[in-house]
Design an enzyme around this catalytic site. Structure first.
Site: not given
Length: 428
Positions: A217, A294, A345, A396
């Protein structure tokens, strides 16, 4: 009021053609891309994929042919779009998003979309929305959110990687920076990029050039062994870049399911039971400017999420693998008080309509909503428009690096510019 809804039949908005193809994602694996055509517009969407995935996610259909891409090909999903799905959707009004999504779900006939594939259904769902917006000649965020779409989310940027996203010894998967003190998204992105560059220089000086290699990422993946070492590096970079802890906070994605084994959590060279891990998180929050955590526990540990949420009542406790963007699991969490934020998501649930349902349930119950990418991404920017449309508090989507990540941030810059004076950067 959004533009999505049951529309009267109009030939100008009828789906003329749907075409899917196999493309590559940012990890070099195949994924599905879908084109949808109407007489007035066109939509193209591509589907992301996760590295650390929740057991309860909708199923990403892979070919399992060892002679192609190590079994990860998606030609079956592509064929399902080009034959079964296209046959049923041709002639439907592209503006009827929910009708189209529900029809595909009915065609699939499974709980987890395993017949047609969530990657097939989601690709069509997103492309349909884009084609509708294009046919109406309005931006996607405006199509999704109507006149209520004017807030820009705080980016939570994954600048230092561990876990499945890197090749080091860090158990916690993501260490993120959150420029919540900015006045605009434009300023927030600048702050994030400056800290990212400062962190890179610090890591190179301390650990050598290889420490600035990046994970999936875009975050750096230095050879670190303990979480506090990573957190110290972030605090140093924030201060060195000229910012304070009140302007920029830290977020953690523990992805704890990945280091959970036989009722214990393997972290920082220790084997911790759930109560000990809870104390560990409390100590971190008391020692560092951590705003969010998270997936702090295993994906079925609702009671442990509840305990941590009660203990750290002013910290954002985020359910990702816990909820998998599924309203049934989210409803259980809401009833128990397990977590106080939803990681949204779209590919976990497999359609735009179901993602909207999850976001709506979370917001109604006072949960923070964080729209998220996946570790294997494409240049698709749908989630940027979605975040603005639903008024998500945060987004995010990785480090301010790698094209598939910066594509999302750059789209948010364009949206903020398009909104002009009515644009409002979320204050956390």
């Amino acid at each position: 009021m959004s533009y999505i809804g049951l529309q009267q039949d109009s030939g100008e908005y009828k789906i003329q053609k749907i075409h899917a193809r196999e493309i590559l994602d940012s990890r070099g694996n195949p994924t599905v891309e879908v084109d949808v055509f109407t007489p007035k517009g066109f939509g193209r969407a591509s589907v992301p994929s996760g590295a650390s995935t929740g057991t309860n996610e909708a199923l990403e259909l892979r070919d399992a042919d060892p002679n192609r891409y190590g079994g990860k090909g998606v030609l079956t999903a592509v064929k399902n779009v080009n034959t079964i799905i296209q046959k049923e959707l041709l002639g439907l009004d592209v503006r009827n998003q929910r009708e189209i999504d529900e029809l595909m779900i009915e065609l699939d006939e499974t709980e987890n979309k395993s017949n047609l594939g969530a990657n097939a259904i989601l690709g069509v769902s997103m492309a349909v929305a884009k084609a509708a917006a294009d046919s109406l000649n309005i931006p996607l965020y405006r199509y999704f959110g109507g006149s209520n779409a004017f807030t820009l989310p705080v980016p939570t940027m994954n600048v230092l990687n561990g876990g499945k996203h890197a090749g080091n010894e860090l158990a916690i998967q993501e260490f993120m920076i959150q420029p919540k003190g900015a006045e605009t998204f434009y300023e927030a992105l600048q702050i994030g990029a400056e800290i990212y560059q400062t962190l890179g220089k610090f890591l190179e000086n301390k650990y050598g050039r290889s420490s600035t290699n990046v994970g999936y990422e875009g975050g750096y993946a230095p050879k670190m062994g303990e979480s506090t070492e990573a957190l110290d590096a972030l605090v140093h970079a924030i201060e060195e870049a000229g910012y304070t802890e009140s302007e920029v906070t830290i977020g953690l994605d523990a992805a704890a399911t990945e280091f959970y084994e036989e009722e214990f959590y393997n972290i920082d060279g220790k084997k911790l039971a759930a109560p000990e891990l809870l104390d560990y998180y409390v100590e971190l929050v008391n020692s560092y400017p951590i705003l969010s955590i998270e997936d702090p526990f295993y994906e079925e540990a609702f009671e442990d999420f509840e305990a941590l949420t009660n203990e750290l009542w002013d910290t954002i406790i985020v359910g990702d693998d816990l909820f998998v963007t599924n309203i049934e699991r989210l409803s259980k969490g809401v009833d128990m008080g397990a977590a106080n934020a939803l990681l949204l998501k779209v590919n976990q649930i497999g359609s735009i309509s179901e993602a909207f349902d999850a976001a709506s349930m979370a917001s109604r119950n006072g949960y923070t909503v964080i729209v998220s990418h996946r570790s294997a991404e494409t240049e698709d920017t749908t989630i940027s428009d979605l975040a603005v449309a639903i008024g998500a508090e945060m987004i995010k989507t990785g480090a301010p690096a790698r094209g598939e990540r910066t594509a999302k941030y750059n789209q948010l810059l364009r949206i903020e510019e398009d909104l002009g004076e009515v644009a409002h950067y979320v204050q956390l």
